[in-house]
Write a protein that holds these residues in place. Structure first.
Motif, PDB file in Angstrom:
ATOM      1  N   ARG A 174      53.686  55.746 -25.942  1.00 18.70           N
ATOM      2  CA  ARG A 174      52.592  56.330 -26.550  1.00 18.70           C
ATOM      3  C   ARG A 174      52.010  57.332 -25.510  1.00 18.70           C
ATOM      4  O   ARG A 174      51.758  58.328 -25.816  1.00 18.70           O
ATOM      5  N   THR A 175      51.648  56.660 -24.630  1.00 19.34           N
ATOM      6  CA  THR A 175      50.884  57.326 -23.459  1.00 19.34           C
ATOM      7  C   THR A 175      51.657  58.265 -22.428  1.00 19.34           C
ATOM      8  O   THR A 175      51.047  58.826 -21.576  1.00 19.34           O
ATOM      9  N   GLU A 176      52.983  58.155 -22.670  1.00 16.18           N
ATOM     10  CA  GLU A 176      53.894  58.965 -21.870  1.00 16.18           C
ATOM     11  C   GLU A 176      53.565  58.449 -20.174  1.00 16.18           C
ATOM     12  O   GLU A 176      53.721  59.394 -19.288  1.00 16.18           O
ATOM     13  N   LYS A 177      53.489  57.217 -20.132  1.00 14.54           N
ATOM     14  CA  LYS A 177      53.166  56.719 -18.759  1.00 14.54           C
ATOM     15  C   LYS A 177      54.502  55.677 -18.163  1.00 14.54           C
ATOM     16  O   LYS A 177      54.069  54.913 -17.401  1.00 14.54           O
ATOM     17  N   VAL A 178      55.558  55.649 -18.707  1.00 15.93           N
ATOM     18  CA  VAL A 178      56.684  54.952 -18.380  1.00 15.93           C
ATOM     19  C   VAL A 178      56.962  55.047 -16.863  1.00 15.93           C
ATOM     20  O   VAL A 178      57.342  54.094 -16.406  1.00 15.93           O
ATOM     21  N   ARG A 179      57.030  56.325 -16.505  1.00 12.68           N
ATOM     22  CA  ARG A 179      57.779  56.465 -15.137  1.00 12.68           C
ATOM     23  C   ARG A 179      56.498  56.172 -14.207  1.00 12.68           C
ATOM     24  O   ARG A 179      56.752  55.589 -13.089  1.00 12.68           O
ATOM     25  N   VAL A 180      55.365  56.456 -14.410  1.00 11.69           N
ATOM     26  CA  VAL A 180      54.290  56.195 -13.763  1.00 11.69           C
ATOM     27  C   VAL A 180      54.110  54.642 -13.538  1.00 11.69           C
ATOM     28  O   VAL A 180      54.132  54.063 -12.344  1.00 11.69           O
ATOM     29  N   VAL A 181      54.001  53.818 -14.482  1.00  9.85           N
ATOM     30  CA  VAL A 181      53.953  52.384 -14.253  1.00  9.85           C
ATOM     31  C   VAL A 181      55.260  51.671 -13.686  1.00  9.85           C
ATOM     32  O   VAL A 181      55.126  50.869 -12.961  1.00  9.85           O
ATOM     33  N   GLY A 182      56.322  52.281 -13.990  1.00  9.37           N
ATOM     34  CA  GLY A 182      57.461  52.041 -13.295  1.00  9.37           C
ATOM     35  C   GLY A 182      57.583  52.100 -11.871  1.00  9.37           C
ATOM     36  O   GLY A 182      57.939  51.197 -11.110  1.00  9.37           O
ATOM     37  N   VAL A 183      56.845  53.272 -11.309  1.00  4.25           N
ATOM     38  CA  VAL A 183      56.766  53.330  -9.837  1.00  4.25           C
ATOM     39  C   VAL A 183      55.773  52.265  -9.323  1.00  4.25           C
ATOM     40  O   VAL A 183      56.079  51.588  -8.332  1.00  4.25           O
ATOM     41  N   PHE A 184      54.836  52.016 -10.172  1.00  2.00           N
ATOM     42  CA  PHE A 184      53.648  50.925  -9.724  1.00  2.00           C
ATOM     43  C   PHE A 184      54.491  49.492  -9.804  1.00  2.00           C
ATOM     44  O   PHE A 184      54.506  48.802  -8.707  1.00  2.00           O
ATOM     45  N   LEU A 185      55.390  49.272 -10.758  1.00  2.00           N
ATOM     46  CA  LEU A 185      56.217  48.037 -10.642  1.00  2.00           C
ATOM     47  C   LEU A 185      57.002  47.968  -9.551  1.00  2.00           C
ATOM     48  O   LEU A 185      57.327  46.814  -8.650  1.00  2.00           O
ATOM     49  N   VAL A 186      57.751  48.949  -9.399  1.00  2.45           N
ATOM     50  CA  VAL A 186      58.725  48.952  -7.986  1.00  2.45           C
ATOM     51  C   VAL A 186      58.231  48.638  -6.796  1.00  2.45           C
ATOM     52  O   VAL A 186      58.499  47.582  -6.058  1.00  2.45           O
ATOM     53  N   ILE A 187      56.938  49.141  -6.464  1.00  2.00           N
ATOM     54  CA  ILE A 187      56.397  49.119  -5.425  1.00  2.00           C
ATOM     55  C   ILE A 187      55.614  47.641  -5.334  1.00  2.00           C
ATOM     56  O   ILE A 187      55.565  47.305  -4.248  1.00  2.00           O
ATOM     57  N   ALA A 188      55.000  47.222  -6.228  1.00  2.17           N
ATOM     58  CA  ALA A 188      54.257  46.160  -6.468  1.00  2.17           C
ATOM     59  C   ALA A 188      55.259  45.080  -5.947  1.00  2.17           C
ATOM     60  O   ALA A 188      54.926  43.900  -5.448  1.00  2.17           O
ATOM     61  N   VAL A 189      56.467  45.044  -6.793  1.00  2.00           N
ATOM     62  CA  VAL A 189      57.228  43.929  -6.597  1.00  2.00           C
ATOM     63  C   VAL A 189      57.753  43.945  -5.335  1.00  2.00           C
ATOM     64  O   VAL A 189      58.080  42.866  -4.832  1.00  2.00           O
ATOM     65  N   ALA A 190      58.250  45.119  -4.733  1.00  2.00           N
ATOM     66  CA  ALA A 190      58.902  45.161  -3.599  1.00  2.00           C
ATOM     67  C   ALA A 190      57.784  44.624  -2.469  1.00  2.00           C
ATOM     68  O   ALA A 190      58.259  43.827  -1.472  1.00  2.00           O
ATOM     69  N   VAL A 191      56.590  44.993  -2.364  1.00  2.00           N
ATOM     70  CA  VAL A 191      55.642  44.691  -1.564  1.00  2.00           C
ATOM     71  C   VAL A 191      55.274  43.170  -1.715  1.00  2.00           C
ATOM     72  O   VAL A 191      55.422  42.637  -0.706  1.00  2.00           O
ATOM     73  N   GLY A 192      55.598  42.743  -2.872  1.00  2.00           N
ATOM     74  CA  GLY A 192      55.166  41.262  -2.993  1.00  2.00           C
ATOM     75  C   GLY A 192      56.379  40.351  -2.415  1.00  2.00           C
ATOM     76  O   GLY A 192      56.204  39.313  -1.814  1.00  2.00           O
ATOM     77  N   VAL A 193      57.773  40.887  -2.725  1.00  2.00           N
ATOM     78  CA  VAL A 193      58.674  40.030  -1.975  1.00  2.00           C
ATOM     79  C   VAL A 193      58.591  40.110  -0.557  1.00  2.00           C
ATOM     80  O   VAL A 193      58.830  39.242   0.113  1.00  2.00           O
ATOM     81  N   ALA A 194      58.160  41.288  -0.160  1.00  2.00           N
ATOM     82  CA  ALA A 194      58.163  41.626   1.472  1.00  2.00           C
ATOM     83  C   ALA A 194      56.865  40.577   2.045  1.00  2.00           C
ATOM     84  O   ALA A 194      57.174  39.776   3.143  1.00  2.00           O
ATOM     85  N   ARG A 195      55.921  40.428   1.378  1.00  2.00           N
ATOM     86  CA  ARG A 195      54.884  39.562   1.739  1.00  2.00           C
ATOM     87  C   ARG A 195      55.254  38.142   1.567  1.00  2.00           C
ATOM     88  O   ARG A 195      54.940  37.244   2.686  1.00  2.00           O
ATOM     89  N   THR A 196      56.188  37.576   0.687  1.00  2.00           N
ATOM     90  CA  THR A 196      56.425  36.317   0.446  1.00  2.00           C
ATOM     91  C   THR A 196      57.480  35.944   1.405  1.00  2.00           C
ATOM     92  O   THR A 196      57.457  35.146   2.226  1.00  2.00           O
ATOM     93  N   SER A 197      58.392  36.999   2.013  1.00  2.00           N
ATOM     94  CA  SER A 197      59.303  36.768   2.833  1.00  2.00           C
ATOM     95  C   SER A 197      58.488  36.420   4.109  1.00  2.00           C
ATOM     96  O   SER A 197      59.174  35.711   4.863  1.00  2.00           O
ATOM     97  N   ALA A 198      57.652  37.291   4.684  1.00  2.00           N
ATOM     98  CA  ALA A 198      56.977  37.252   5.930  1.00  2.00           C
ATOM     99  C   ALA A 198      56.407  35.850   5.865  1.00  2.00           C
ATOM    100  O   ALA A 198      56.170  35.246   6.999  1.00  2.00           O
ATOM    101  N   GLN A 199      55.711  35.443   4.810  1.00  2.00           N
ATOM    102  CA  GLN A 199      55.012  34.057   4.909  1.00  2.00           C
ATOM    103  C   GLN A 199      56.015  32.981   5.009  1.00  2.00           C
ATOM    104  O   GLN A 199      55.671  32.019   5.713  1.00  2.00           O
TER     105      GLN A 199
END
Length: 526
Positions: A174-199
Motif C-alpha cells: 500500500r505504501t509502495e515501500k517493498v523495494r526500500v524495505v527489501g534493501v533494509f532487510l538484505v543489508i541488516a541481515v548481511a551485517v548481522g551475519v557478518a557481526r555474528t561470524s566475527a564474534q
C-alpha cells in the motif's frame, strides 16, 4: 512473465488503495496483536495473555489521551488511528507487564511517543518515528531506574515471523515501500551475519553460516522494524534513491549495534532514529505542512474538476510528483482524511498551485467517499494543507532522451505539470503523448497540450473536433500492446511513462517492455 507480474501487482494495489495507509497499518497491527494473544495461550511467547491485554489497554489509553490533549491545545483534528498505531507498535517493542512500576514505564513511553509528534516536529510534521522515540527514552531512563523496563523487541520470534511477513507485506504494498524495505532487510541481515561470524571467530568457535542467516532473519526484529516502522511515509524522504539511502543506514546500524557504554547499545529503535535524521536532512525544505487557500474550482470536462490554490509557505516539488491533501472532516470513512493528487501546475507557477481529479457521474457512479463530500464543501477562501510531496514519476535529467507519455483520463495531470515546466524553462524534448479518454469531451487540458506543441495521439470512441495539425485520432486502432506499437513505432528508442488505471498498465505492458525504460504511475481512484 513481467507483464503478468505487473498485472498482478496493479490489481493488488487497486484493492489496497480503497483503504487509507493509516487505516490499513492499524488493521494489520491489530490483527498481529490478536494473533499474538492467541499464540500466547500456548506459552510459545514470552508475554502472557494478561500482560498483553493490560499493556495494550494502558498504551492505547495513554497515547489516545496525550494525542487528544495535544491536538486540542493546538486546535488540530484528532486522529484516533495515529494514536492506536503508536500504541500497537509500542506493544511489540516494549516488554509487556502487569507490574505497576513496569506499567508506569510503559505509560511513560506512550506519553513521550505521542508528544514527540508535536514537540520533535518541523512545521507541523514529526521528524522521528514516535514509537521509536518513546522506546528510546524509556530505555535510556531504565539505565537509572531498571524497574521501569526497556525495549525488548519480543516480536522478533519465529512464532510471529510468518504473520509479520504477510501483514507487513500488505502495508508495504500500500505504501509502495517493498523495494526500500527489501534493501533494509538484505543489508541488516548481511551485517548481522557478518557481526555474528566475527564474534564466533574471536571466540574460536565454528559457525554454520546458513543456520545463522535463518536465525537472524526469523528471530530478529528486522521484519517488524522494516514493515511497520521504517516504512512510515511521514518520516521518509520524497525520492526513491533517498529512501534507499535511509534504508541502508538503518540496516547497517541495526545489523551491527554500536555499544553506547556498558548498559546500552545503538539498538533497533535508535538506529531508526538516526535514519529519521538522515531523511530529515534530505527533505529539510519539504518537512512542512504547507498552508493553502482555495482560489477557484473549474470544470475542465463533464467529469474532470480542477482546484486552484494559493500557497502561503514554501512548497518544493519536481514536475510529475504528487501531493497529499488533507481535508479534515467528521466521520471519515475507511480511506481517511487525506488523498494523493498529481500536481497539474509547474514549479514556476508558484505560489499558484493546481490539482485535478475525476468526479464520476451517472447511474453507474460509485457512492461518494466522505473525503470527496468534504472537499466539495470547501468554498473559495477555505483553508486546507498539503501534508507531503512524494513520487519518482519524473522525467530523465538528460533533455535529449526521447520520451513516450501514455495517459488515461485524469492520468494526464502529471504530464501537464511536466510539459508546462518544459515550456516555461525553454527546454526542448522529443516527446510523444498517447492520450486515452472515454470520449472527445473528456479530453482535459487541451489548451495546455496545444501550447506544448508536442505530437498527440488520441484514443476516444468519437472523433474529436478541430484537432491541431500535430494531433492524430487513432481511428480504428484497438488500444492494446499491438495498437500502441502501431501508433508509436519507435517505442524502443523512448523512455516510456504511463499514468492511468492499473488495468491499462497491465494491458500495455508487452509493448512498453520494448521501451528503454518504463516508469508507471498507477492510481486506485480518488
Amino acid at each position: 512473465m513481467i507483464g503478468s507480474l505487473t498485472s498482478v501487482w496493479n490489481r493488488v494495489f487497486a484493492v489496497l488503495g480503497r483503504v487509507s495507509m493509516y487505516r490499513l497499518a492499524y488493521l494489520c497491527l491489530a490483527a498481529l496483536a490478536v494473533i499474538a494473544l492467541v499464540v500466547s495461550f500456548t506459552g510459545a511467547l514470552a508475554p502472557t495473555p494478561l500482560e498483553l491485554v493490560v499493556t495494550l489497554v494502558v498504551l492505547a489509553a495513554v497515547c489516545a489521551g496525550t494525542d487528544a490533549a495535544a491536538q486540542a491545545v493546538l486546535t488540530l483534528p484528532w486522529r484516533i488511528e495515529s494514536s492506536l498505531i503508536t500504541a500497537h507498535i509500542l506493544l511489540f517493542i516494549l516488554r509487556p507487564t502487569i507490574d505497576l512500576v513496569g506499567l508506569a514505564g510503559i505509560a511513560l513511553a506512550g506519553v513521550v511517543a505521542s508528544l514527540s509528534k508535536y514537540v520533535l516536529a518541523w512545521r507541523g510534521r514529526h521528524i522521528f518515528n514516535p514509537a521509536a522515540v518513546g522506546a528510546a527514552v524509556l530505555t535510556i531512563v531504565s539505565v537509572w531506574v531498571p524497574a521501569l523496563g526497556a525495549s525488548s523487541w519480543w516480536v522478533g520470534t519465529p512464532v510471529l515471523a510468518a504473520p509479520v511477513v504477510v501483514l507487513g507485506l500488505l502495508v508495504l504494498l500500500r505504501t509502495e515501500k517493498v523495494r526500500v524495505v527489501g534493501v533494509f532487510l538484505v543489508i541488516a541481515v548481511a551485517v548481522g551475519v557478518a557481526r555474528t561470524s566475527a564474534q564466533y571467530q574471536a571466540a574460536g568457535l565454528e559457525l554454520d553460516p546458513w543456520a545463522v542467516f535463518w536465525q537472524i532473519l526469523w528471530s530478529s526484529p528486522f521484519l517488524f522494524l522494516g514493515a511497520f516502522m521504517l516504512s512510515e511515509p511521514l518520516t521518509m524522504p520524497p525520492r526513491r534513491w533517498q529512501q534507499f539511502t535511509v534504508a541502508a543506514v538503518v540496516g547497517v546500524l541495526a545489523g551491527w549495534p554500536i555499544p553506547l557504554g556498558e548498559a546500552m547499545s545503538l539498538g533497533q529503535e535508535r538506529a531508526l532514529l538516526i535514519g529519521n535524521l538522515v531523511a530529515f536532512a534530505f527533505a529539510f525544505s519539504l518537512r512542512s505542512a504547507v498552508r493553502l487557500t482555495l482560489e477557484s474550482r473549474d470544470d475542465l470536462t463533464p467529469t474532470v474538476r480542477q482546484l486552484t490554490f494559493r500557497t502561503h509557505n514554501r512548497l518544493a516539488f519536481t514536475p510529475g510528483q504528487y501531493l497529499e491533501l488533507e481535508v479534515p472532516h467528521r466521520h471519515a470513512d475507511a480511506r481517511g482524511t487525506r488523498r494523493e493528487f498529481s500536481i497539474a501546475s509547474a514549479p514556476e507557477d508558484l505560489p499558484e498551485l493546481r490539482v485535478a481529479f475525476r468526479e464520476a457521474q451517472g447511474a453507474g457512479a460509485k457512492p461518494q467517499s466522505s473525503y470527496k463530500k468534504a472537499l466539495a464543501e470547501v468554498q473559495p477562501g477555505g483553508a486546507l494543507a498539503v501534508t507531503g510531496v512524494w513520487g519518482d514519476f519524473v522525467l530523465p535529467k538528460r533533455s535529449t532522451s526521447p520520451i513516450l507519455m501514455v495517459a488515461a483520463g485524469i492520468g494526464v495531470t502529471p504530464f501537464i505539470s511536466q510539459l508546462r515546466h518544459e515550456q516555461l524553462t525553454g527546454e526542448d524534448r522529443d516527446i510523444v503523448l498517447v492520450y486515452v479518454a472515454s470520449e472527445a469531451s473528456e479530453l482535459a487540458f487541451r489548451p495546455e497540450l496545444e501550447a506544448a506543441g508536442i505530437p498527440v495521439v488520441v484514443f476516444t470512441r468519437d472523433e474529436p473536433k478541430d484537432l491541431p495539425r500535430n494531433w492524430m485520432w487513432a481511428r480504428g486502432v484497438r488500444l492494446d500492446a499491438e495498437g500502441l506499437l502501431r501508433v508509436v513505432p519507435d517505442i524502443a528508442a523512448r523512455h516510456a511513462y504511463i499514468s492511468g488505471p492499473s488495468g491499462l498498465i497491465a494491458e500495455l505492458a508487452p509493448a512498453l517492455e520494448r521501451a528503454r525504460s518504463i516508469t508507471t504511475d498507477a492510481f486506485s481512484g480518488y
